[in-house]
Structure formats: structure tokens, C-alpha cells
Design a protein around this motif. Structure first.
Motif, mmCIF file in Angstrom:
data_model
loop_
_atom_site.group_PDB
_atom_site.id
_atom_site.type_symbol
_atom_site.label_atom_id
_atom_site.label_comp_id
_atom_site.label_asym_id
_atom_site.label_seq_id
_atom_site.Cartn_x
_atom_site.Cartn_y
_atom_site.Cartn_z
ATOM 1 N N ASP A 3 3.244 1.317 -13.320
ATOM 2 C CA ASP A 3 2.121 0.907 -12.933
ATOM 3 C C ASP A 3 1.409 -0.239 -13.117
ATOM 4 O O ASP A 3 0.551 -1.007 -12.761
ATOM 5 N N THR A 4 1.947 -1.208 -14.548
ATOM 6 C CA THR A 4 1.588 -2.533 -14.197
ATOM 7 C C THR A 4 1.270 -3.084 -13.387
ATOM 8 O O THR A 4 0.615 -3.615 -12.888
ATOM 9 N N ASN A 5 2.477 -3.297 -12.735
ATOM 10 C CA ASN A 5 2.889 -4.125 -11.638
ATOM 11 C C ASN A 5 2.413 -3.402 -10.813
ATOM 12 O O ASN A 5 1.620 -4.464 -9.496
ATOM 13 N N ILE A 6 2.032 -2.364 -10.699
ATOM 14 C CA ILE A 6 0.854 -1.786 -9.164
ATOM 15 C C ILE A 6 -0.241 -2.142 -9.295
ATOM 16 O O ILE A 6 -1.223 -2.468 -8.061
ATOM 17 N N ASN A 7 -0.574 -2.379 -10.480
ATOM 18 C CA ASN A 7 -2.346 -2.703 -10.198
ATOM 19 C C ASN A 7 -2.237 -4.074 -10.705
ATOM 20 O O ASN A 7 -2.977 -4.687 -9.464
ATOM 21 N N GLN A 8 -1.261 -4.775 -10.919
ATOM 22 C CA GLN A 8 -1.281 -6.303 -9.937
ATOM 23 C C GLN A 8 -1.099 -6.144 -9.350
ATOM 24 O O GLN A 8 -2.552 -7.151 -8.894
ATOM 25 N N VAL A 9 -0.392 -5.818 -8.737
ATOM 26 C CA VAL A 9 -0.310 -6.580 -7.151
ATOM 27 C C VAL A 9 -1.920 -5.842 -6.383
ATOM 28 O O VAL A 9 -2.578 -6.514 -5.119
ATOM 29 N N LEU A 10 -2.712 -4.611 -6.940
ATOM 30 C CA LEU A 10 -3.892 -3.895 -6.352
ATOM 31 C C LEU A 10 -4.357 -4.690 -6.575
ATOM 32 O O LEU A 10 -6.095 -5.533 -6.020
ATOM 33 N N ASP A 49 2.282 -13.797 4.399
ATOM 34 C CA ASP A 49 1.994 -15.095 4.024
ATOM 35 C C ASP A 49 2.169 -15.317 2.537
ATOM 36 O O ASP A 49 2.623 -16.484 2.359
ATOM 37 N N HIS A 50 1.281 -14.459 1.906
ATOM 38 C CA HIS A 50 1.093 -15.031 0.076
ATOM 39 C C HIS A 50 3.089 -14.884 -0.514
ATOM 40 O O HIS A 50 3.249 -16.085 -0.702
ATOM 41 N N VAL A 51 3.409 -13.787 0.288
ATOM 42 C CA VAL A 51 4.805 -13.623 -0.343
ATOM 43 C C VAL A 51 6.687 -14.704 0.249
ATOM 44 O O VAL A 51 6.828 -15.400 -0.462
ATOM 45 N N ASN A 52 5.557 -15.193 1.309
ATOM 46 C CA ASN A 52 7.014 -16.406 2.266
ATOM 47 C C ASN A 52 6.587 -17.948 1.401
ATOM 48 O O ASN A 52 7.548 -18.375 1.132
ATOM 49 N N ILE A 86 9.516 -10.582 -7.252
ATOM 50 C CA ILE A 86 8.474 -9.269 -7.814
ATOM 51 C C ILE A 86 6.970 -9.688 -6.265
ATOM 52 O O ILE A 86 7.033 -7.917 -6.237
ATOM 53 N N SER A 87 7.275 -10.587 -6.087
ATOM 54 C CA SER A 87 5.508 -9.831 -4.381
ATOM 55 C C SER A 87 6.796 -9.497 -3.536
ATOM 56 O O SER A 87 5.965 -8.169 -2.853
ATOM 57 N N PHE A 88 8.042 -9.665 -3.025
ATOM 58 C CA PHE A 88 8.767 -9.082 -2.020
ATOM 59 C C PHE A 88 8.572 -7.511 -2.822
ATOM 60 O O PHE A 88 8.849 -6.635 -1.835
ATOM 61 N N GLN A 89 9.510 -7.225 -3.677
ATOM 62 C CA GLN A 89 9.254 -6.168 -4.081
ATOM 63 C C GLN A 89 7.940 -5.012 -3.875
ATOM 64 O O GLN A 89 8.688 -3.751 -3.657
ATOM 65 N N ALA A 90 6.494 -5.600 -4.590
ATOM 66 C CA ALA A 90 5.717 -5.212 -4.259
ATOM 67 C C ALA A 90 5.216 -5.055 -2.301
ATOM 68 O O ALA A 90 5.001 -3.889 -2.807
ATOM 69 N N VAL A 91 5.621 -5.446 -1.606
ATOM 70 C CA VAL A 91 5.322 -5.497 -0.437
ATOM 71 C C VAL A 91 6.279 -4.246 0.241
ATOM 72 O O VAL A 91 6.040 -3.769 0.550
ATOM 73 N N THR A 92 7.654 -4.834 -0.109
ATOM 74 C CA THR A 92 8.954 -3.622 0.315
ATOM 75 C C THR A 92 8.180 -2.144 -0.144
ATOM 76 O O THR A 92 8.445 -0.899 0.838
ATOM 77 N N GLU A 93 7.467 -2.438 -1.142
ATOM 78 C CA GLU A 93 6.451 -0.145 -2.219
ATOM 79 C C GLU A 93 5.854 -0.198 -1.317
ATOM 80 O O GLU A 93 5.714 1.100 -0.861
ATOM 81 N N VAL A 94 5.190 -1.325 -0.819
ATOM 82 C CA VAL A 94 3.652 -0.629 -0.368
ATOM 83 C C VAL A 94 4.347 -0.783 1.272
ATOM 84 O O VAL A 94 3.583 0.590 1.634
ATOM 85 N N ARG A 95 5.169 -1.446 2.092
ATOM 86 C CA ARG A 95 5.858 -0.779 3.663
ATOM 87 C C ARG A 95 5.961 0.486 3.548
ATOM 88 O O ARG A 95 6.056 1.701 4.246
ATOM 89 N N ASN A 96 6.840 0.758 1.814
ATOM 90 C CA ASN A 96 7.628 1.904 2.102
ATOM 91 C C ASN A 96 7.004 3.574 1.717
ATOM 92 O O ASN A 96 6.725 4.387 2.423
ATOM 93 N N LYS A 97 5.820 3.212 1.148
ATOM 94 C CA LYS A 97 4.587 4.142 0.971
ATOM 95 C C LYS A 97 3.719 4.384 2.471
ATOM 96 O O LYS A 97 3.173 5.526 2.514
#
Length: 110
Positions: A3-10, A49-52, A86-97
Motif C-alpha cells: 500500500d505504501t508503494n501504491i500511495n507513493q505512485v499515486l 517518460d519518467h521511468v525511461n 521500483i518505477s518500472f514495477q509501478a508502471v507494470t502494475e498500473v498496466r496490469n490493472k
């Protein structure tokens, strides 16, 4: 993803949205003088772009460290690599959702 990572991404996405001109949330609430709405596609593009950029910076630091650049410290390289990961993992999770939500909508009977 915790949840902490998700909140940080949001929080990061909200900050990017605000930097892009007000954001979707403010437009939806009717605040301000109707700033230009940021589309979801633009928000995702900015995130990608930020992840790249994070991955490129981490790679440059790693190459500089491996080359023997005395201005680059190992902890700096490791932190940059972890941020990129972590940035890549977050974007991947958003894509999966998004894919899951799309599949659910497409499977709905009308």
C-alpha cells in the motif's frame, strides 16, 4: 506491491498531473478557472517518460562507476538502480490493472 508503494505512485502521478497544468482531479471538482484537463494517455506517457529517464540515469551512473569515475559512488548507483526498478514495477502494475479492468469491461454482458 504494498500500500505504501501504491500511495507513493499515486502521489507521484498527482504531482505530475499538477505540474502538467492542474490535473484531472481539480477539473472534476471544478476548482480554479478550468485548467486544461490532462488525459489519462498523457499522464501514462509522462509516467513512462519518467521511468525511461530513471533507467537511463541509472545506466549512465553504472557505466560511469564501472569506468572508474571517482565522482560516482556505489551507494548513488545502487539508489538510482532501485529507483528505476521500483518505477518500472509501478508502471507494470498500473498496466496490469488496466488490462484486467479492460478485460472485465469487455466480458460484461449488455
Amino acid at each position: 506491491m504494498s500500500d505504501t508503494n501504491i500511495n507513493q505512485v499515486l502521489a507521484q502521478m498527482r504531482a505530475m498531473s499538477a505540474a502538467a497544468g492542474g490535473g484531472v482531479e481539480e477539473s472534476a471538482r471544478g476548482e480554479g478557472s478550468s485548467p486544461p484537463a490532462v488525459s489519462f494517455a498523457e499522464l501514462m506517457q509522462n509516467s513512462l517518460d519518467h521511468v525511461n529517464d530513471a533507467q537511463s540515469q541509472a545506466k549512465e551512473l553504472a557505466v560511469a562507476f564501472e569506468s572508474g569515475d571517482r565522482n560516482v559512488e556505489l551507494p548513488e548507483v545502487m539508489v538510482a538502480l532501485q529507483k528505476a526498478s521500483i518505477s518500472f514495477q509501478a508502471v507494470t502494475e498500473v498496466r496490469n490493472k488496466l488490462l484486467t479492468a479492460y478485460q472485465e469491461v469487455m466480458n460484461m454482458q449488455v
